[in-house]
Motif scaffolding. Structure first.
Motif, short mmCIF file in Angstrom:
data_model
loop_
_atom_site.label_atom_id
_atom_site.label_comp_id
_atom_site.label_asym_id
_atom_site.label_seq_id
_atom_site.Cartn_x
_atom_site.Cartn_y
_atom_site.Cartn_z
N UNK A 151 0.86 -1.18 0.07
CA UNK A 151 0.01 -0.13 0.13
C UNK A 151 0.73 1.47 -0.12
N UNK A 152 1.77 1.45 -0.97
CA UNK A 152 2.53 2.60 -1.13
C UNK A 152 1.77 3.79 -1.49
N UNK A 153 2.26 4.90 -0.86
CA UNK A 153 1.82 6.20 -1.08
C UNK A 153 2.32 6.54 -2.82
N UNK A 154 3.58 6.28 -3.02
CA UNK A 154 4.26 6.74 -4.31
C UNK A 154 4.77 5.48 -4.91
N UNK A 155 4.79 5.25 -6.03
CA UNK A 155 5.55 4.35 -7.01
C UNK A 155 6.33 4.90 -7.94
N UNK A 156 7.60 4.47 -8.07
CA UNK A 156 8.47 4.87 -8.99
C UNK A 156 9.06 4.19 -9.77
N UNK A 157 8.57 4.07 -11.25
CA UNK A 157 8.78 2.93 -11.98
C UNK A 157 10.08 3.25 -12.81
N UNK A 158 11.46 2.62 -12.33
CA UNK A 158 12.56 2.85 -12.92
C UNK A 158 12.93 1.70 -13.79
N UNK A 159 12.17 0.76 -13.71
CA UNK A 159 12.33 -0.55 -14.06
C UNK A 159 12.57 -0.68 -15.59
N UNK A 160 13.17 -1.79 -16.16
CA UNK A 160 13.26 -2.03 -17.47
C UNK A 160 14.62 -2.08 -18.23
N UNK A 161 14.72 -2.72 -19.35
CA UNK A 161 16.07 -2.87 -20.15
C UNK A 161 16.29 -1.25 -20.44
N UNK A 217 4.54 6.07 -22.26
CA UNK A 217 4.24 7.53 -22.06
C UNK A 217 2.77 7.71 -22.40
N UNK A 218 2.37 7.09 -23.46
CA UNK A 218 0.87 7.33 -24.14
C UNK A 218 0.06 6.45 -23.20
N UNK A 219 0.45 5.43 -22.70
CA UNK A 219 -0.32 4.35 -21.83
C UNK A 219 -0.61 5.41 -20.45
N UNK A 220 0.31 5.87 -19.92
CA UNK A 220 0.14 6.77 -18.79
C UNK A 220 -0.81 8.01 -19.19
N UNK A 221 -0.57 8.47 -20.24
CA UNK A 221 -1.26 9.71 -20.46
C UNK A 221 -2.69 9.41 -20.64
N UNK A 222 -3.14 8.06 -21.24
CA UNK A 222 -4.39 7.58 -21.09
C UNK A 222 -5.17 7.40 -19.88
N UNK A 277 4.98 -1.17 -17.41
CA UNK A 277 4.55 0.16 -17.06
C UNK A 277 2.79 0.08 -17.00
N UNK A 278 2.35 -0.84 -18.03
CA UNK A 278 0.74 -0.98 -18.25
C UNK A 278 0.36 -1.83 -16.87
N UNK A 279 1.08 -2.88 -16.61
CA UNK A 279 0.73 -3.76 -15.29
C UNK A 279 0.69 -2.81 -14.09
N UNK A 280 1.66 -1.82 -13.85
CA UNK A 280 1.69 -1.02 -12.78
C UNK A 280 0.13 -0.12 -12.69
#
Length: 326
Positions: free
Chosen positions: A73-83, A156-161, A104-107
């Motif tokens: 139950x985090x207040x903030x998630x920072x997605x810095x993962x990935x190749x 980027x566009x996933x998140x924007x949507x 990113x979509x899963x998050x």
């Protein structure tokens, strides 16, 4: 006490962000694919490994992602993962797409399913713009030219949507190049610093590089993680370009590095056409005015400072035992 979850905590940015958030009084959860076997050498270098709650999390697995978010139950998630290597993305396009855009979509979906008021930061990339002869700002159209850039543009566009459709607090930091002693060796900047130091110590003679005429905006990674945090503290989520606003050629980078060590780079650098990418960005220029004004953030270190700091750390590290951080 706020809780933050950092996906990709073992990387350069994840490690510096973890240190920064600890200093802000956060309870920090650091995620990697296998926390039991990871060495977390960067966290050890920063002497913060024992202050974190390290967990195993694979964000390409939706079930695992949702389970972890509901548990922490985090207040903030920072997605810095990935190749994160542009060069490697040409060799591993499927892995790059899955780890960056699917993760990113899963998050986003997991946050939506959880119904928790979680803020999400997504690590974007200046590579999405392609060549930027005119300095890019937040309204510049994307023209990705590598599998890595395509994956980052998708995220980027996933998140924007999702931000528009589900009113999530989600934002993307479009970061231009940023360096530090924690950069992996396969990144060209660290490759140059390491080679120059080895040549100065008579441990090596030559350095092979590809296109040295590319132009980039290089910043200091610890500066940039502060900008990530500031983005998450705003009343409304927005996307920001994070950069110094000053670009230099790779040849300039090489010259400064070798001059700092009293070396002439022309005597040691060899151009190898094999090292050129199938497509590459020639010019990367940024306009970080929005972040300067709205976040009250500005890069503190210029290129000379960055190179000098990296060289100093490299020379100190060369005298340490290889197992000193294990």
């Amino acid at each position: 006490m706020k809780k933050a979850l950092i996906c990709g905590v073992s990387g350069q940015d994840g490690s510096y962000l973890a240190k920064f958030l600890l200093e802000q009084g956060y309870r920090v959860y650091g995620a990697s694919r296998d926390a039991q076997t990871s060495s977390f050498i960067n966290l050890r270098k920063l002497d913060i490994k024992d202050e974190l709650n390290l967990i195993s999390l694979n964000i390409t697995d939706f079930g695992n992602t949702l389970e972890c978010i509901n548990k922490i139950k985090p207040d903030e998630i920072y997605n810095l993962a990935g190749q994160s290597s542009v060069r490697l993305s040409f060799e591993q396009p499927h892995e790059t797409h899955e780890s960056v855009s699917t993760g990113n979509l899963n998050l986003l979906e997991a946050i939506r399913f959880s119904n928790l008021p979680i803020k999400l930061y997504n690590a974007g990339s200046s590579e999405c713009f392609g060549d930027t002869i005119i300095p890019a700002d937040e309204s510049t159209i994307f023209h990705p030219r590598s599998p890595y850039a395509i994956a980052k543009a998708t995220a980027f566009w996933q998140l924007d949507n999702y931000r528009e459709a589900y009113n999530l607090y989600a934002c993307t930091g479009i970061l231009f190049n940023h360096e530090s002693p924690l950069r992996p060796d396969h990144f060209v900047t660290k490759k140059i610093i390491t080679a120059a130091c080895r040549i100065s110590q008579n441990k090596s003679r030559n350095l092979s590089l590809g296109n040295i005429n590319i132009e980039r905006d290089w910043g200091w990674a610890p500066d940039y993680v502060e900008a990530m945090w500031l983005m998450m503290q705003q009343d409304q989520p927005k996307d920001y370009i994070i950069a110094t606003g000053q670009s230099h050629t790779l040849k300039e980078f090489i010259t400064i590095a070798f001059n700092t060590l009293n070396l002439h780079w022309e005597e040691h650098v060899e151009i190898d056409e094999v090292l050129r990418r199938p497509t590459d960005l020639q010019i990367g220029r940024a306009n970080p005015a929005k972040a300067n004004e709205e976040l009250n953030w500005k890069a503190k270190f210029g290129l000379n400072d960055i190179i000098e700091n990296m060289i100093e750390d490299e020379l100190v590290s060369s005298f340490k035992s290889p197992t000193s951080y294990l």
